[in-house]
Design a protein around this motif. Structure first.
Motif, short mmCIF file in Angstrom:
data_model
loop_
_atom_site.label_atom_id
_atom_site.label_comp_id
_atom_site.label_asym_id
_atom_site.label_seq_id
_atom_site.Cartn_x
_atom_site.Cartn_y
_atom_site.Cartn_z
N TRP A 425 -15.77 40.94 -4.35
CA TRP A 425 -14.84 39.81 -4.48
C TRP A 425 -13.90 40.01 -5.66
N SER A 427 -9.42 39.19 -6.89
CA SER A 427 -8.12 38.59 -6.56
C SER A 427 -7.19 39.65 -6.00
N TYR A 437 -8.04 35.64 -2.75
CA TYR A 437 -9.20 36.47 -3.10
C TYR A 437 -9.67 37.21 -1.86
#
Length: 478
Positions: A425, A427, A437
């Protein structure tokens, strides 16, 4: 004779006469038809891109005529990917996606509308900059698609998917220059049920040796309707996370409903009561994008939203496509922009320019929710699991301000596939700012959120969604 019965008989008579006329008229026409469009009413001068419209006959006797808009890539159409776009609903026109989401044209909404033909302007973030796109009015009865028989209008998840596969095989025969281009099936909302099935049909056809071979590489889905256990159950958690319901109600509804907010036991009085409180809290929201005004307050009553929800469309369509009535004078009400499409698409000059067959359909509707449609796929998760085993690429994105199909729901069913994470995970950035994201899994599935996006994310965040699409379709990291 009672007035109501007489009106029904009169309506039936006119419907039968229309069907008879269509059958006779369509027998004189070719099964497939296409035309190059150089000019469109409302747009000054010749179009700066290549547009083709047409019909492809599908079904046992080609009684179903699917209408399409084909826009060639503005970059390198001989080699660029070909995207087949399916708008949701079911029953929402491909023209809606072309004008409001990912196409190169939009209405001049900054101009004061005086009731005449709306003007068109170019959009700077069209996905056609890097890919060719076929926008298809599917299923039958959507947009300008129609049937020459009353039986042809009877459709559903499986039949519409088969029709789309037939459409694509016939269309590729008529466009052999694109047979080697990589192909992706894409769409949003309810098309999340249909897209994986169409990809399966294409893959099965290729494996069976059907001609032409379709160079399918993967699929793209935005805020996709997938499974009510995930889609609807996550609405409560989403509402709590966004500060729409208090902690006390969230904890109470979790206890009383046991985490099941879709199929509620009618004897569970506490759960029913808590859900009434929940729907009261969100009743004034535009659940397609919770930050935007709900310009037409046509939302269902809370008690009507409790119970078995076989599809999100059945309860939420009034939020997503308000009826074309006189708009409430609010600052930049998105619903007003939708009304412009009705004025444009129902103008006789526009229909002539698009080569719409006269008498084939009545008034164009952005979304036709009265279709005789069978909701047959309860969950499409198994299709994703099978397509993952075959190695297809997929991009699943979610506007994070959509409460109709919350990003939490999409993220949850993706996790349920149990594939390992290859890109954790993080951005993703557009012009120095966070666009959303993303996370990528070992089955070549990329999940992405679009910060500030609604149910049809490209409509709300066109620049960010184009950047996301351009990177992914080029097999670059988001």
């Amino acid at each position: 004779m009672e007035g109501g019965a007489g009106n029904k008989l009169l309506s039936l008579y006119f419907n039968l006469m229309l069907i008879v006329q269509l059958q006779f008229w369509s027998s004189l026409l070719p099964i497939s038809y296409s035309a190059a469009i150089r000019h469109l009413p409302g747009f000054p001068g010749p179009l700066p891109f290549e547009l083709e419209t047409g019909y492809v006959g599908v079904g046992e006797s080609e009684e179903v005529q699917l209408f399409y808009y084909f826009l060639k890539s503005e970059k390198n159409p001989e080699k660029d990917p070909l995207v087949i776009w399916l708008t949701g609903g079911p029953g929402c026109s491909a023209l809606s996606a072309l004008l409001y989401e990912i196409g190169p044209l939009f209405f001049a909404v900054d101009e004061e509308y005086n009731g005449t033909l709306p003007n068109l302007v170019l959009k700077p973030h069209s996905w056609t900059q890097v890919a060719s796109i076929i926008f298809i009015d599917s299923p039958v009865g959507t947009g300008f698609s129609y049937s020459t028989t009353s039986q042809g209008f009877q459709t559903g998840d499986f039949k519409s998917s088969k029709h789309l596969y037939q459409f694509l095989t016939k269309w590729m025969i008529d466009h052999p220059e694109l047979v080697n281009n990589p192909i992706y099936v894409a769409g949003d909302s309810y098309s999340g049920k249909i897209i994986p099935l169409v990809v399966k049909d294409i893959s099965d056809g290729n494996e069976a040796g059907n001609e032409p071979f379709i160079n399918i590489k993967g699929y793209i889905m935005g805020n996709p309707v997938t499974d009510p256990v995930f889609d609807s159950n996550k609405q409560v958690q989403y509402a709590h996370g966004m500060g729409l319901i208090p902690d006390e109600l969230y904890e109470s509804v979790k206890r009383s409903c046991g985490g099941n907010y879709v199929q509620i036991d009618p004897t569970n009085v506490l759960c029913q009561k808590d859900m009434q409180s929940f729907y009261k809290c969100i009743s004034g929201l535009n659940i397609a994008q919770i930050l935007e005004p709900l310009c037409f307050f046509a939302s269902p009553k809370p008690e009507e939203m409790v119970g078995d929800r076989r599809s999100l469309k059945q309860k939420n369509n009034e939020f997503l496509d308000p009826k074309p009535i006189k708009p409430i004078p609010t600052d930049r009400c998105r619903s007003f922009d939708y009304l412009l499409a009705y004025s444009w698409a129902n103008d006789s000059r526009v229909r002539n320019a698009l080569h719409i067959r006269k008498g084939s359909v009545g008034n164009w509707q952005r979304c036709s929710y009265g279709l005789p449609y069978q909701y047959e796929i309860q969950s499409s998760i198994e299709y994703h699991a099978n397509l993952s085993k075959k190695g297809f690429r997929s991009l699943i994105y979610s506007g994070d301000h959509d409460m109709a199909v919350p990003f939490l729901a999409t993220e949850a069913w993706i996790k349920s596939l149990n594939y390992s994470i290859v890109d954790e995970w993080r951005s993703w950035i557009v012009d120095g700012q966070i666009g959303g994201y993303t996370r990528t899994y070992s089955n070549r599935m990329t999940f992405a959120t679009v910060k500030g996006g609604g149910h049809t994310a490209p409509e709300y965040k066109p620049k960010e969604c184009f950047a996301m699409f351009k990177r992914w379709i080029s097999e670059d990291p988001l």
